[in-house]
Write a protein that holds these residues in place. Structure first.
Motif, PDB file in Angstrom:
ATOM      1  N   MET A 227      19.202  17.873 -33.023  1.00  0.00           N
ATOM      2  CA  MET A 227      20.388  18.372 -33.103  1.00  0.00           C
ATOM      3  C   MET A 227      21.492  17.808 -33.919  1.00  0.00           C
ATOM      4  SD  MET A 227      20.820  19.128 -29.078  1.00  0.00           S
ATOM      5  CE  MET A 227      19.335  19.646 -28.017  1.00  0.00           C
ATOM      6  N   ILE A 228      21.374  16.516 -33.961  1.00  0.00           N
ATOM      7  CA  ILE A 228      22.289  15.743 -34.925  1.00  0.00           C
ATOM      8  C   ILE A 228      22.043  16.096 -36.227  1.00  0.00           C
ATOM      9  CG2 ILE A 228      23.035  13.390 -35.586  1.00  0.00           C
ATOM     10  CD1 ILE A 228      22.651  12.519 -32.303  1.00  0.00           C
ATOM     11  N   ALA A 229      20.878  15.986 -36.756  1.00  0.00           N
ATOM     12  CA  ALA A 229      20.249  16.019 -38.114  1.00  0.00           C
ATOM     13  C   ALA A 229      20.728  17.627 -38.497  1.00  0.00           C
ATOM     14  CB  ALA A 229      18.694  15.771 -38.039  1.00  0.00           C
ATOM     15  N   ILE A 230      20.430  18.572 -37.568  1.00  0.00           N
ATOM     16  CA  ILE A 230      20.947  20.047 -37.942  1.00  0.00           C
ATOM     17  C   ILE A 230      22.354  20.145 -38.136  1.00  0.00           C
ATOM     18  CG2 ILE A 230      20.931  22.342 -37.312  1.00  0.00           C
ATOM     19  CD1 ILE A 230      18.171  21.801 -36.321  1.00  0.00           C
ATOM     20  N   GLY A 231      23.146  19.635 -37.029  1.00  0.00           N
ATOM     21  CA  GLY A 231      24.691  19.785 -37.101  1.00  0.00           C
ATOM     22  C   GLY A 231      25.237  21.101 -36.993  1.00  0.00           C
ATOM     23  N   LYS A 232      24.547  22.174 -36.453  1.00  0.00           N
ATOM     24  CA  LYS A 232      25.070  23.451 -36.470  1.00  0.00           C
ATOM     25  C   LYS A 232      24.901  23.995 -35.021  1.00  0.00           C
ATOM     26  CE  LYS A 232      24.957  24.403 -41.078  1.00  0.00           C
ATOM     27  NZ  LYS A 232      26.143  24.349 -41.710  1.00  0.00           N
ATOM     28  N   LEU A 233      25.886  24.662 -34.612  1.00  0.00           N
ATOM     29  CA  LEU A 233      25.771  24.926 -33.340  1.00  0.00           C
ATOM     30  C   LEU A 233      24.613  25.874 -32.838  1.00  0.00           C
ATOM     31  CD1 LEU A 233      27.314  25.620 -30.562  1.00  0.00           C
ATOM     32  CD2 LEU A 233      28.436  27.592 -31.207  1.00  0.00           C
ATOM     33  N   TRP A 234      24.094  26.905 -33.840  1.00  0.00           N
ATOM     34  CA  TRP A 234      22.926  27.620 -33.625  1.00  0.00           C
ATOM     35  C   TRP A 234      21.602  26.684 -33.252  1.00  0.00           C
ATOM     36  CZ3 TRP A 234      18.723  27.045 -36.865  1.00  0.00           C
ATOM     37  CH2 TRP A 234      18.809  26.727 -37.969  1.00  0.00           C
TER      38      TRP A 234
ATOM     39  N   VAL B 287      21.682  23.762 -32.188  1.00  0.00           N
ATOM     40  CA  VAL B 287      21.567  22.954 -30.848  1.00  0.00           C
ATOM     41  C   VAL B 287      21.417  23.859 -29.753  1.00  0.00           C
ATOM     42  CG1 VAL B 287      23.329  22.021 -29.355  1.00  0.00           C
ATOM     43  CG2 VAL B 287      23.601  21.392 -31.874  1.00  0.00           C
ATOM     44  N   VAL B 288      21.881  25.312 -29.879  1.00  0.00           N
ATOM     45  CA  VAL B 288      21.563  26.139 -28.849  1.00  0.00           C
ATOM     46  C   VAL B 288      20.097  26.361 -28.779  1.00  0.00           C
ATOM     47  CG1 VAL B 288      21.861  28.531 -28.278  1.00  0.00           C
ATOM     48  CG2 VAL B 288      23.831  27.108 -28.715  1.00  0.00           C
ATOM     49  N   LEU B 289      19.392  26.540 -30.020  1.00  0.00           N
ATOM     50  CA  LEU B 289      18.044  26.894 -30.068  1.00  0.00           C
ATOM     51  C   LEU B 289      17.181  25.654 -29.825  1.00  0.00           C
ATOM     52  CD1 LEU B 289      15.744  28.620 -31.089  1.00  0.00           C
ATOM     53  CD2 LEU B 289      15.812  27.576 -33.381  1.00  0.00           C
ATOM     54  N   LEU B 290      17.540  24.559 -29.933  1.00  0.00           N
ATOM     55  CA  LEU B 290      16.738  23.403 -29.524  1.00  0.00           C
ATOM     56  C   LEU B 290      17.146  23.019 -28.002  1.00  0.00           C
ATOM     57  CD1 LEU B 290      17.281  20.983 -32.592  1.00  0.00           C
ATOM     58  CD2 LEU B 290      15.231  22.048 -31.729  1.00  0.00           C
ATOM     59  N   CYS B 291      18.121  23.527 -27.505  1.00  0.00           N
ATOM     60  CA  CYS B 291      18.400  23.317 -26.092  1.00  0.00           C
ATOM     61  C   CYS B 291      17.491  24.393 -25.331  1.00  0.00           C
ATOM     62  CB  CYS B 291      19.793  23.591 -25.658  1.00  0.00           C
ATOM     63  SG  CYS B 291      20.914  22.068 -25.917  1.00  0.00           S
ATOM     64  N   ALA B 292      17.416  25.416 -25.725  1.00  0.00           N
ATOM     65  CA  ALA B 292      16.613  26.472 -25.396  1.00  0.00           C
ATOM     66  C   ALA B 292      15.169  26.128 -25.408  1.00  0.00           C
ATOM     67  CB  ALA B 292      16.678  28.089 -25.904  1.00  0.00           C
ATOM     68  N   VAL B 293      14.605  25.665 -26.409  1.00  0.00           N
ATOM     69  CA  VAL B 293      13.405  25.021 -26.563  1.00  0.00           C
ATOM     70  C   VAL B 293      12.928  23.983 -25.582  1.00  0.00           C
ATOM     71  CG1 VAL B 293      11.715  23.928 -28.333  1.00  0.00           C
ATOM     72  CG2 VAL B 293      12.939  26.005 -28.795  1.00  0.00           C
ATOM     73  N   GLY B 294      13.948  23.032 -25.408  1.00  0.00           N
ATOM     74  CA  GLY B 294      13.965  21.926 -24.680  1.00  0.00           C
ATOM     75  C   GLY B 294      13.988  22.350 -23.255  1.00  0.00           C
ATOM     76  N   ALA B 295      14.594  23.337 -22.846  1.00  0.00           N
ATOM     77  CA  ALA B 295      14.310  23.668 -21.377  1.00  0.00           C
ATOM     78  C   ALA B 295      13.130  24.358 -21.274  1.00  0.00           C
ATOM     79  CB  ALA B 295      15.585  24.771 -21.238  1.00  0.00           C
ATOM     80  N   ALA B 296      12.684  25.270 -22.101  1.00  0.00           N
ATOM     81  CA  ALA B 296      11.220  25.709 -21.885  1.00  0.00           C
ATOM     82  C   ALA B 296       9.997  24.833 -21.777  1.00  0.00           C
ATOM     83  CB  ALA B 296      11.043  26.767 -23.097  1.00  0.00           C
ATOM     84  N   VAL B 297      10.049  23.812 -22.628  1.00  0.00           N
ATOM     85  CA  VAL B 297       9.144  22.626 -22.692  1.00  0.00           C
ATOM     86  C   VAL B 297       9.364  21.780 -21.393  1.00  0.00           C
ATOM     87  CG1 VAL B 297       8.332  20.788 -23.769  1.00  0.00           C
ATOM     88  CG2 VAL B 297       8.927  22.769 -25.256  1.00  0.00           C
TER      89      VAL B 297
END
Length: 125
Positions: free
Chosen positions: A90-97, A99-109
């Motif tokens: 998330m820090i490396a990407i630095g974009k809101l989309w 962060v949202v996408l990785l949070c969704a993936v993290g929640a699913a995993v």
């Protein structure tokens, strides 16, 4: 060794490699790839025994076959590593989309890890 056995052995090693990546990469599941690799090695008792003796894969196979669930330590390590890698991403990407996408993936995993970590009663379906 016939061509089919050779192809299945190669496929087993490839699947085992992807499963090994799943130990390190938070979004790749390990167990399904190890199970598929084990299926590919079904005709080769030496390779199947290798997977079952492996330090990295034996726990996944044993827990799946015996339906005992994952150890609490394994769950904690998996979830800590998952979210640490996702936060770095998330820090490396630095974009809101991102962060949202990785949070969704993290929640699913996370849900997946918590779901497979529960012991199963083989009598109930």
């Amino acid at each position: 060794m016939n061509a089919k056995a050779i192809l299945l052995t190669i496929a087993g090693f490839l699947l085992l490699g992807v499963g090994a990546l799943g130990i390190v990469l938070p979004v790749l599941p390990t167990t399904p790839f190890v199970l598929l690799a084990s299926g590919c090695f079904a005709g080769n008792p030496t390779m199947r025994a290798f997977v079952m003796r492996s330090r990295f894969f034996s726990e996944h196979m044993t827990n799946y076959r015996q339906r005992t669930g994952l150890k609490k330590r394994t769950i904690a390590i998996s979830l800590c590593f998952l979210w640490a890698m996702l936060c770095l991403s998330m820090i490396a990407i630095g974009k809101l989309w991102g962060v949202v996408l990785l949070c969704a993936v993290g929640a699913a995993v996370t849900i997946h890890i918590l779901y497979i970590s529960r012991p199963r009663d083989p009598q109930k379906k």
